[in-house]
Enzyme design. Structure first.
Site: not given
Length: 165
Positions: A24, A44
């Site tokens: 990210e 995730e």
């Protein structure tokens, strides 16, 4: 957001693993270069969470189909495949990564600073609306029983037992 709001371009030089938050952060940068040994992934969902920032920026790098695939599967990519998909702009031998990043920075610095800053602002302006829309969904997901189970299973090194709540 600080990386995106910085008036000068930010180069990510990835040498190692960029999973979850690491990926990210690289997606927030203006240019990503990587060592040939680097690895990338969005794991995730495997622990009951969903990437907020990663999903919103991932679309711009790889398109909706690949974003879905990477998020849903949590698959890890080597640097060459990450480059082919658009997550990375250049791949270099690990020993040359730092010098490649500095050389790229010098090429960018040779351009007109106000033109580069304006271009960055225009490019990033269109990206921010999706990011802001994902914040509530991610906050909700992090408070689910599945998220608690996923994190606990990861810590205990066992497969998670999700219940859909």
């Amino acid at each position: 957001q600080a990386v995106e709001q910085c008036s000068v371009p930010v180069i990510a030089a990835v040498n190692g693993v960029a999973f979850g938050g690491g990926l990210e952060l690289s997606l927030a940068c203006d240019v990503v270069i990587a060592a040939d040994s680097a690895r990338f992934g969005v794991p995730e969902a495997r622990i009951g969470l969903a990437p907020g920032f990663g999903v919103t920026r991932l679309l711009d790098h790889v398109g909706a189909g690949w974003a879905r695939y990477l998020v849903y599967t949590g698959e890890h990519l080597d640097a060459a495949r990450a480059e082919r998909l658009g997550l990375v702009q250049e791949v270099h031998p690990a020993a040359e990564l730092r010098s490649a990043a500095l050389a790229l920075g010098e090429r960018i610095a040779d351009a007109a600073p106000i033109a580069v800053a304006t271009a960055k602002s225009v490019i990033n302006g269109g990206l921010n609306t999706r990011y802001l829309g994902s914040v509530d969904a991610i906050a909700m997901l992090q408070s689910t029983e599945d998220a608690d189970e996923g994190v606990l299973a990861f810590q205990e090194k066992r497969p998670p037992r999700y219940q859909g709540r």
